[in-house]
Design an enzyme around this catalytic site. Structure first.
Site, PDB file in Angstrom:
ATOM      1  N   LYS A  75     -81.599  -0.337 -52.351  1.00 43.01           N
ATOM      2  CA  LYS A  75     -82.943  -0.400 -52.946  1.00 43.01           C
ATOM      3  C   LYS A  75     -83.019   0.254 -54.332  1.00 43.01           C
ATOM      4  O   LYS A  75     -83.901  -0.070 -55.116  1.00 43.01           O
ATOM      5  CB  LYS A  75     -83.958   0.264 -52.009  1.00 43.01           C
ATOM      6  CG  LYS A  75     -84.207  -0.542 -50.734  1.00 43.01           C
ATOM      7  CD  LYS A  75     -85.274   0.114 -49.886  1.00 43.01           C
ATOM      8  CE  LYS A  75     -85.432  -0.582 -48.548  1.00 43.01           C
ATOM      9  NZ  LYS A  75     -86.459   0.009 -47.705  1.00 43.01           N
TER      10      LYS A  75
ATOM     11  N   ASP B  83     -92.883  -2.202 -48.930  1.00 44.05           N
ATOM     12  CA  ASP B  83     -93.006  -1.192 -47.849  1.00 44.05           C
ATOM     13  C   ASP B  83     -94.240  -0.329 -48.089  1.00 44.05           C
ATOM     14  O   ASP B  83     -94.978   0.010 -47.165  1.00 44.05           O
ATOM     15  CB  ASP B  83     -91.799  -0.233 -47.854  1.00 44.05           C
ATOM     16  CG  ASP B  83     -90.555  -0.869 -47.254  1.00 44.05           C
ATOM     17  OD1 ASP B  83     -90.699  -1.839 -46.502  1.00 44.05           O
ATOM     18  OD2 ASP B  83     -89.445  -0.385 -47.557  1.00 44.05           O
TER      19      ASP B  83
END
Ligand code: NAP
Length: 498
Positions: free
Chosen positions: A281, A321
């Site tokens: 990420k 998220d």
């Protein structure tokens, strides 16, 4: 549109039933035995591929002489009931004149994937034989090997099958169809494959809808390492079916540079969008032309949007998220605006906690960060905007807060009996959110229910972040209900496997 061939290595009832559902059936006579030829060719008349692999090309029947093996292949080539016969490169001198079946000339590499230019030379050599279909199979030892396979497919002038074996090569079994491959192979069931990385027929037909993949199909995926157990393919592929979108979503195991991988996927295969998971990420941000300010602040991108623009596609990064977790908590607390002025305790200071803490602070919540390693909590608190306080997890029972979010891995399978907080910290009416979704009901959640809390499971965040991705990619509202039931099906299937 490509076809799906079932690699038949056993004539048990389950395998034969699976073969009925495939377009073509590859009769692996080195597994099945030469005496089975008549009955199987009769049963799969007009749609069988006869293969009798020699041991140094991956065959298992080492007792048969080369003479007998080649005679059988020549007989099959003259058999009107046979769709195609596979001759290895080097044995193509034995192809009979005027065959009735199509002729495949193949090359297999069980060690590695040659350089793209060497593979192209091999393809050209095979194309110069009297074959109808070229077949090149390599072994991917890492993800860049797949690009050599894609380039050999794109440069073919005869019908071609090209794929890479192994987990790193597994996506080639589907991406090759988008690039015009004649067919792809599947196993009768998980564990019954004839080659490493081969997927089960039901997965190829059901989850990935391989019969519908064409050059026009949009390609999405999730990359990470490990990736085999990701449930993202289940929720996204189900969403495309529900929304009637011509797209497929695949898992990509990426062990090397994720930024390089994404760039090449866009430039060489026309990738339309990518989900990013652990451990990529942060590093994936190196390939992005634009990073959403929230994702930049969190320091993690889990969604890449490929925007077709003049002068080449632009890659944009987001963090879904953050929005999904904060929406889940905010909804349980009473809806939009309810976080402003409320106090929320967040357990953890890793990737998920970073997204949640920044998101909560942005929405005006007062945040308490409680992490096993206090220094990580202090760093996170210093970075976040707004009021953020640090406590030790043991201090939570004495603190006052309206909601608690678990963003640690405590309680996750196989540690189901653990909870990140003492039950005495949980008070009636409090919102308790657990980012862990395997198991769906964690120890923290059952403690919270017993204390009279409002409980939110981690699947809500998982489905929510996927829904945000769907909307970013397609510009359409996500079918969140079917995405959640796909995730539940995935969890149940995982439970059955143990
Ligand atoms: P991460 O970056 O590795 O962070 C792990 C966190 O858990 C750290 O704060 C770590 O504390 C803490 N931790 C680990 N073992 C612990 C233990 N035995 N006792 C106390 N604390 C412990 O992982 P992540 O990406 O943030 O993921 C955390 C959780 O969120 C995972 O369960 C993951 O499945 C879940 N998650 C869910 C979603 C969803 O969509 N629902 C999305 C992302 C993540 P230290 O700092 O002390 O090591």
């Amino acid at each position: 549109m490509g076809k799906i061939a079932l690699a038949l290595t056993s004539a048990d009832d389950g395998s034969l039933a699976a073969a009925e559902r495939a377009d073509l059936v590859e009769l692996r006579l080195d597994h099945l035995g030469a005496p089975s030829y008549e009955a199987l060719v009769d049963r799969f008349r007009g749609r069988c591929i006869v293969t009798y692999r020699k041991p140094d090309e991956g065959g298992v029947d080492g007792d048969v002489s080369e003479h007998v093996r080649l005679d059988l292949l020549a007989r099959a080539a003259a058999d009107e009931r046979v769709w195609a016969v596979d001759f290895e490169l080097g044995c193509h001198g034995h192809i009979p004149a005027d065959p009735k079946a199509k002729i495949i000339v193949s090359s297999h590499d069980f060690e590695f994937t040659p350089h793209a230019s060497d593979l192209a030379s091999m393809r050209d050599e095979i194309e110069s034989t009297p074959c109808d279909i070229v077949k090149i199979v390599t072994t991917a030892r890492h993800e860049p090997d797949c690009f050599a396979v894609y380039s050999v497919l794109k440069g073919a002038s005869k019908p071609i099958i090209a794929l890479a074996m192994g987990e790193f090569g597994s996506p080639t079994r589907l991406v090759s169809l988008k690039l015009g491959a004649e067919l792809t192979f599947a196993a009768a069931a998980e564990g019954k494959g004839s080659a490493p990385g081969q997927l089960a027929l039901d997965e190829m037909l059901g989850l990935y809808r391989c019969r519908e993949i064409t050059a026009a199909t949009s390609l999405y995926g999730v990359m990470g390492d490990p990736i085999a157990h990701s449930m993202s393919p289940a929720i996204h592929n189900r969403a495309y079916v529900e929304a009637g979108i011509d797209a497929v979503y695949l898992p990509f195991r990426v062990a090397g540079d994720p930024a390089e991988f994404v760039r090449r996927m866009v430039d060489e295969v026309g990738l339309a969008g990518m989900s990013v998971t652990i451990p990529h990420k942060e590093a994936v941000m190196n390939c992005l032309d634009h990073i959403d300010p929230v994702a930049k602040r969190i320091g993690a991108v889990n969604t890449i949007v490929v925007d077709a623009e003049r002068g080449g596609p632009k890659l944009k990064g987001y963090n879904s998220d953050q929005r999904a977790a904060c929406d889940s908590i905010e909804k349980a607390m009473g809806g939009e605006g309810s976080l402003a002025g409320s106090t929320v305790a967040v357990c953890g200071a890793g990737g998920a906690a970073r997204a949640i803490v920044h998101g909560l602070a942005d929405r005006g919540a007062r945040v308490i960060v409680a992490n096993r390693t206090r220094s990580r909590a202090e760093t996170l608190a210093a970075e976040a905007a707004g009021t953020v306080e640090v406590l030790d997890p043991s201090e939570l029972p004495g603190a006052s807060f309206a909601a608690l979010a678990n963003a640690t891995s405590v309680g996750m399978h196989p540690g189901e009996t653990s909870s990140p907080v003492d039950p005495s910290a949980l008070k009636e009416g409090m919102v308790v959110f657990d980012s862990v979704y395997n198991p769906l009901e964690t120890k923290l959640m059952s403690d919270a229910r017993a204390a009279g809390c409002v409980v939110v499971d981690g699947l809500e965040m998982f489905v929510g972040q996927g829904a945000v991705q769907f909307e970013l990619w397609t510009g359409r509202p996500a079918p969140a209900g079917v995405m959640r039931s796909a995730a539940l099906d995935g969890l149940r299937a995982r439970g059955r496997k143990g």
